[in-house]
Design a protein around this motif. Sequence first.
Motif, PDB file in Angstrom:
ATOM      1  N   ALA A 176      86.771  -6.391  55.826  1.00 41.34           N
ATOM      2  CA  ALA A 176      87.213  -6.412  54.425  1.00 41.34           C
ATOM      3  C   ALA A 176      86.241  -5.722  53.495  1.00 41.34           C
ATOM      4  O   ALA A 176      86.644  -5.249  52.425  1.00 41.34           O
ATOM      5  CB  ALA A 176      87.397  -7.865  53.969  1.00 41.34           C
ATOM      6  N   ILE A 177      84.964  -5.650  53.872  1.00 39.99           N
ATOM      7  CA  ILE A 177      83.906  -5.158  52.992  1.00 39.99           C
ATOM      8  C   ILE A 177      83.387  -3.815  53.497  1.00 39.99           C
ATOM      9  O   ILE A 177      82.927  -3.698  54.631  1.00 39.99           O
ATOM     10  CB  ILE A 177      82.741  -6.168  52.918  1.00 39.99           C
ATOM     11  CG1 ILE A 177      83.228  -7.522  52.408  1.00 39.99           C
ATOM     12  CG2 ILE A 177      81.612  -5.618  52.060  1.00 39.99           C
ATOM     13  CD1 ILE A 177      83.754  -7.507  50.991  1.00 39.99           C
ATOM     14  N   ARG A 178      83.451  -2.798  52.635  1.00 35.34           N
ATOM     15  CA  ARG A 178      83.003  -1.458  53.022  1.00 35.34           C
ATOM     16  C   ARG A 178      81.499  -1.256  52.858  1.00 35.34           C
ATOM     17  O   ARG A 178      80.898  -0.426  53.535  1.00 35.34           O
ATOM     18  CB  ARG A 178      83.737  -0.406  52.179  1.00 35.34           C
ATOM     19  CG  ARG A 178      85.154  -0.135  52.625  1.00 35.34           C
ATOM     20  CD  ARG A 178      85.204   0.805  53.826  1.00 35.34           C
ATOM     21  NE  ARG A 178      84.632   2.101  53.515  1.00 35.34           N
ATOM     22  CZ  ARG A 178      85.296   3.103  52.950  1.00 35.34           C
ATOM     23  NH1 ARG A 178      86.561   2.944  52.596  1.00 35.34           N
ATOM     24  NH2 ARG A 178      84.713   4.264  52.718  1.00 35.34           N
ATOM     25  N   ALA A 179      80.878  -1.982  51.932  1.00 28.86           N
ATOM     26  CA  ALA A 179      79.446  -1.814  51.678  1.00 28.86           C
ATOM     27  C   ALA A 179      78.926  -3.042  50.956  1.00 28.86           C
ATOM     28  O   ALA A 179      79.685  -3.792  50.330  1.00 28.86           O
ATOM     29  CB  ALA A 179      79.186  -0.557  50.852  1.00 28.86           C
ATOM     30  N   VAL A 180      77.612  -3.226  51.043  1.00 29.86           N
ATOM     31  CA  VAL A 180      76.927  -4.368  50.424  1.00 29.86           C
ATOM     32  C   VAL A 180      75.796  -3.840  49.552  1.00 29.86           C
ATOM     33  O   VAL A 180      75.085  -2.903  49.944  1.00 29.86           O
ATOM     34  CB  VAL A 180      76.350  -5.314  51.498  1.00 29.86           C
ATOM     35  CG1 VAL A 180      75.432  -6.367  50.864  1.00 29.86           C
ATOM     36  CG2 VAL A 180      77.459  -5.980  52.294  1.00 29.86           C
ATOM     37  N   ILE A 181      75.626  -4.447  48.374  1.00 28.72           N
ATOM     38  CA  ILE A 181      74.466  -4.160  47.525  1.00 28.72           C
ATOM     39  C   ILE A 181      73.777  -5.490  47.233  1.00 28.72           C
ATOM     40  O   ILE A 181      74.322  -6.344  46.531  1.00 28.72           O
ATOM     41  CB  ILE A 181      74.859  -3.454  46.210  1.00 28.72           C
ATOM     42  CG1 ILE A 181      75.607  -2.153  46.509  1.00 28.72           C
ATOM     43  CG2 ILE A 181      73.609  -3.180  45.369  1.00 28.72           C
ATOM     44  CD1 ILE A 181      76.151  -1.458  45.266  1.00 28.72           C
ATOM     45  N   ASN A 182      72.592  -5.651  47.781  1.00 28.61           N
ATOM     46  CA  ASN A 182      71.818  -6.879  47.632  1.00 28.61           C
ATOM     47  C   ASN A 182      70.721  -6.631  46.601  1.00 28.61           C
ATOM     48  O   ASN A 182      69.786  -5.877  46.854  1.00 28.61           O
ATOM     49  CB  ASN A 182      71.222  -7.291  48.980  1.00 28.61           C
ATOM     50  CG  ASN A 182      70.454  -8.601  48.911  1.00 28.61           C
ATOM     51  OD1 ASN A 182      70.119  -9.094  47.834  1.00 28.61           O
ATOM     52  ND2 ASN A 182      70.151  -9.160  50.067  1.00 28.61           N
ATOM     53  N   ILE A 183      70.838  -7.281  45.460  1.00 26.82           N
ATOM     54  CA  ILE A 183      69.871  -7.107  44.373  1.00 26.82           C
ATOM     55  C   ILE A 183      68.890  -8.275  44.394  1.00 26.82           C
ATOM     56  O   ILE A 183      69.202  -9.382  43.966  1.00 26.82           O
ATOM     57  CB  ILE A 183      70.597  -7.021  43.012  1.00 26.82           C
ATOM     58  CG1 ILE A 183      71.637  -5.898  43.013  1.00 26.82           C
ATOM     59  CG2 ILE A 183      69.584  -6.808  41.876  1.00 26.82           C
ATOM     60  CD1 ILE A 183      72.522  -5.870  41.784  1.00 26.82           C
TER      61      ILE A 183
END
Length: 301
Positions: A176-183
């Motif tokens: 379901a998720i194409r990419a992740v951005i962890n801040i």
Amino acid sequence: MKRLVPGVMLALVATGVWAQTPYNAETTYRKLIRDYPFITIASGEAPATVQVRKDLVYLQHPDSALALDLYLPAASAKPAPLVILVHGGGWASGDRAGMAPLAARLAARGFAAATVSYRLSGQARYPAAITDVKESVRWLRENAAAFGIDPARVVISGASAGGQIASLVGMLEPKAIRAVINIDGLSDFTSEDARKNEDDPNKKPSAAGAWFGGRYSETAPLWRDASPITHVGKDSPPVLFIISGVPRFSVGREAMAAKLASHGIASDTVALPGTPHSFWLFDPWVEPTVEAMDAFLRKTL
């Protein structure tokens, strides 16, 4: 619990008395202004080109309704990619309004953005927040056509505790998720550096201990299961790490990047030197944060 259809308004937002000091831009500003006298609280107001749909209930629990705010870019011939934004607050406080400055700016750049609420640790322990955020992903993908969103281009991001949640959901839901951005969020609760803070016996309990319902020695399987690094595999999405000048908040990043690389999966790190934790709430740091997100998303999507 049940998922709801678009347009239903929020009846009850998850809050609680267990959060002694609310985590938001105003309380954080008071802590930071002495050391960073040049900062200002970032505006969450959206430009006129952005349509904001507030208080859309995506999940009904017996004692609360969970909602999201949706920021939609100017109409386009093509459905917009979506960035789901998960707020921080030590799993015990905070609310989705903290992600509004990022959402408004991303929408101005052509991305749909959703800021989501989830159950905090005083309401329900781990993995309740993960279940909630996964449900928000499903609800948004199922209703994508109604909002002009491309369900095949969904990205999840979050900051601090929200960064850990977003990263974990991304690893658990790679289809379901194409990419992740962890801040500035943890990637590994079990590492020695993480446990120095999150398993400190002088904290009764620590933020993580309250979420898991026990210290590492008591609930180690939960600490491992909640660590995004645990779930990295050959199908994991690429990850962007945006980190502050305070290393303890992004513990596990290097090990997770190495594990992703072992599977041939790309990751990148953008460091904002000299910044405090919670930098995404304040100018002048919102713009470089959005620039980094934008560049990563255009390359990845």
